[in-house]
Motif scaffolding. Structure first.
Motif, PDB file in Angstrom:
ATOM      1  N   ALA A   1       2.929 -45.705  47.925  1.00  0.00           N
ATOM      2  CA  ALA A   1       1.647 -45.550  48.630  1.00  0.00           C
ATOM      3  C   ALA A   1       1.566 -46.526  49.797  1.00  0.00           C
ATOM      4  O   ALA A   1       1.056 -46.187  50.868  1.00  0.00           O
ATOM      5  CB  ALA A   1       0.479 -45.767  47.666  1.00  0.00           C
TER       6      ALA A   1
ATOM      7  N   SER B   1       1.272 -45.299  53.632  1.00  0.00           N
ATOM      8  CA  SER B   1       0.171 -45.746  54.493  1.00  0.00           C
ATOM      9  C   SER B   1       0.712 -46.479  55.716  1.00  0.00           C
ATOM     10  O   SER B   1       0.161 -46.341  56.812  1.00  0.00           O
ATOM     11  CB  SER B   1      -0.813 -46.626  53.711  1.00  0.00           C
ATOM     12  OG  SER B   1      -0.193 -47.791  53.243  1.00  0.00           O
TER      13      SER B   1
ATOM     14  N   LEU C   1       1.976 -43.796  58.126  1.00  0.00           N
ATOM     15  CA  LEU C   1       0.843 -43.122  58.770  1.00  0.00           C
ATOM     16  C   LEU C   1       0.188 -44.024  59.811  1.00  0.00           C
ATOM     17  O   LEU C   1      -0.231 -43.559  60.874  1.00  0.00           O
ATOM     18  CB  LEU C   1      -0.183 -42.685  57.720  1.00  0.00           C
ATOM     19  CG  LEU C   1       0.228 -41.503  56.852  1.00  0.00           C
ATOM     20  CD1 LEU C   1      -0.769 -41.303  55.718  1.00  0.00           C
ATOM     21  CD2 LEU C   1       0.356 -40.240  57.689  1.00  0.00           C
TER      22      LEU C   1
ATOM     23  N   TYR D   1      -5.799 -48.915  57.338  1.00  0.00           N
ATOM     24  CA  TYR D   1      -4.528 -49.406  56.805  1.00  0.00           C
ATOM     25  C   TYR D   1      -4.704 -50.733  56.088  1.00  0.00           C
ATOM     26  O   TYR D   1      -4.185 -50.925  54.983  1.00  0.00           O
ATOM     27  CB  TYR D   1      -3.483 -49.556  57.912  1.00  0.00           C
ATOM     28  CG  TYR D   1      -2.218 -50.192  57.397  1.00  0.00           C
ATOM     29  CD1 TYR D   1      -1.337 -49.465  56.613  1.00  0.00           C
ATOM     30  CD2 TYR D   1      -1.930 -51.529  57.656  1.00  0.00           C
ATOM     31  CE1 TYR D   1      -0.186 -50.055  56.108  1.00  0.00           C
ATOM     32  CE2 TYR D   1      -0.783 -52.119  57.157  1.00  0.00           C
ATOM     33  CZ  TYR D   1       0.078 -51.382  56.381  1.00  0.00           C
ATOM     34  OH  TYR D   1       1.210 -51.966  55.874  1.00  0.00           O
TER      35      TYR D   1
ATOM     36  N   PHE E   1      -1.991 -44.158  44.564  1.00  0.00           N
ATOM     37  CA  PHE E   1      -2.372 -43.134  45.542  1.00  0.00           C
ATOM     38  C   PHE E   1      -3.843 -42.734  45.443  1.00  0.00           C
ATOM     39  O   PHE E   1      -4.528 -42.633  46.461  1.00  0.00           O
ATOM     40  CB  PHE E   1      -1.510 -41.878  45.374  1.00  0.00           C
ATOM     41  CG  PHE E   1      -0.214 -41.944  46.085  1.00  0.00           C
ATOM     42  CD1 PHE E   1      -0.147 -41.779  47.457  1.00  0.00           C
ATOM     43  CD2 PHE E   1       0.953 -42.177  45.395  1.00  0.00           C
ATOM     44  CE1 PHE E   1       1.054 -41.849  48.126  1.00  0.00           C
ATOM     45  CE2 PHE E   1       2.164 -42.253  46.049  1.00  0.00           C
ATOM     46  CZ  PHE E   1       2.214 -42.086  47.418  1.00  0.00           C
TER      47      PHE E   1
ATOM     48  N   THR F   1      -6.738 -42.739  48.657  1.00  0.00           N
ATOM     49  CA  THR F   1      -6.704 -41.391  49.223  1.00  0.00           C
ATOM     50  C   THR F   1      -7.553 -41.283  50.489  1.00  0.00           C
ATOM     51  O   THR F   1      -7.122 -40.691  51.481  1.00  0.00           O
ATOM     52  CB  THR F   1      -7.186 -40.352  48.189  1.00  0.00           C
ATOM     53  OG1 THR F   1      -6.373 -40.468  47.026  1.00  0.00           O
ATOM     54  CG2 THR F   1      -7.100 -38.947  48.737  1.00  0.00           C
TER      55      THR F   1
ATOM     56  N   LEU G   1      -5.757 -42.873  53.395  1.00  0.00           N
ATOM     57  CA  LEU G   1      -4.630 -42.044  53.825  1.00  0.00           C
ATOM     58  C   LEU G   1      -5.112 -40.842  54.630  1.00  0.00           C
ATOM     59  O   LEU G   1      -4.542 -40.515  55.681  1.00  0.00           O
ATOM     60  CB  LEU G   1      -3.800 -41.596  52.618  1.00  0.00           C
ATOM     61  CG  LEU G   1      -3.081 -42.700  51.842  1.00  0.00           C
ATOM     62  CD1 LEU G   1      -2.405 -42.131  50.603  1.00  0.00           C
ATOM     63  CD2 LEU G   1      -2.082 -43.426  52.711  1.00  0.00           C
TER      64      LEU G   1
END
Length: 177
Positions: free
Chosen positions: A62, A66, A69, A131, A145, A149, A152
């Protein structure tokens, strides 16, 4: 990178090299930086965290997702912002001068809930804000996760927003030529 293309008047050449696809142009520009900053993040997580004996109490996958992303959204945001500068040195100066205020309003050093609403809105447009919240939960609180969520999804939405903004801005610049 885009400011350098504008400075050298080579944005149109880059467009033709990418088979007249603005998406390919943006992804191609971003891919290089993605490799660099993903390598840096992996170095940070593997070397720095082990040297300082920082425990990742939550899901490492996770945290990695992250991080990827966040890197993606920052790359697209940077492409969008740099498209407003005609000289590379000015874009770098802007980045240098804006990094501290961006960090301060991200909610990492000062609680986001204590900030005025307009600052909160600006902070939620900065990829580091969701983040940092996800990373703190994963590293310190043992989150997985399902605990991160929303952050994300927020990073995915920011990536889409900034890719779209970069797409329309580069399209505008190409039509001007």
């Amino acid at each position: 990178s885009i400011a350098k293309e504008r400075e050298n008047s080579s944005l149109m050449d880059l467009y033709y090299l990418s088979n007249k696809s603005i998406s390919s142009l943006i992804i191609g520009k971003g891919f290089f930086y993605g490799i660099i900053y993903t390598s840096y993040a992996l170095f940070f997580f593997s070397i720095v965290i082990s040297v300082f004996k920082i425990n990742i109490n939550g899901s490492a996958i996770a945290l990695l997702l992250s991080t990827l992303l966040m890197i993606t959204s920052v790359i697209f945001l940077s492409i969008f912002i740099s498209s407003f500068f005609e000289r590379k040195i000015i874009a770098i100066q802007y980045l240098t001068l804006s990094s501290y205020p961006i960090f301060l309003i991200s909610g990492y050093s000062f609680p986001l809930d204590s900030m005025p609403m307009i600052i909160k809105i600006i902070a939620w447009l900065i990829p580091f804000t969701p983040y940092s919240q996800a990373a703190i939960r994963i590293i310190q609180m043992g989150a997985s996760f399902h605990h991160v969520t929303l952050e994300l999804i927020h990073l995915i939405l920011l990536s889409i927003l900034y890719f779209s903004a970069a797409y329309f801005r580069i399209n505008y610049l190409l039509k001007q030529k």
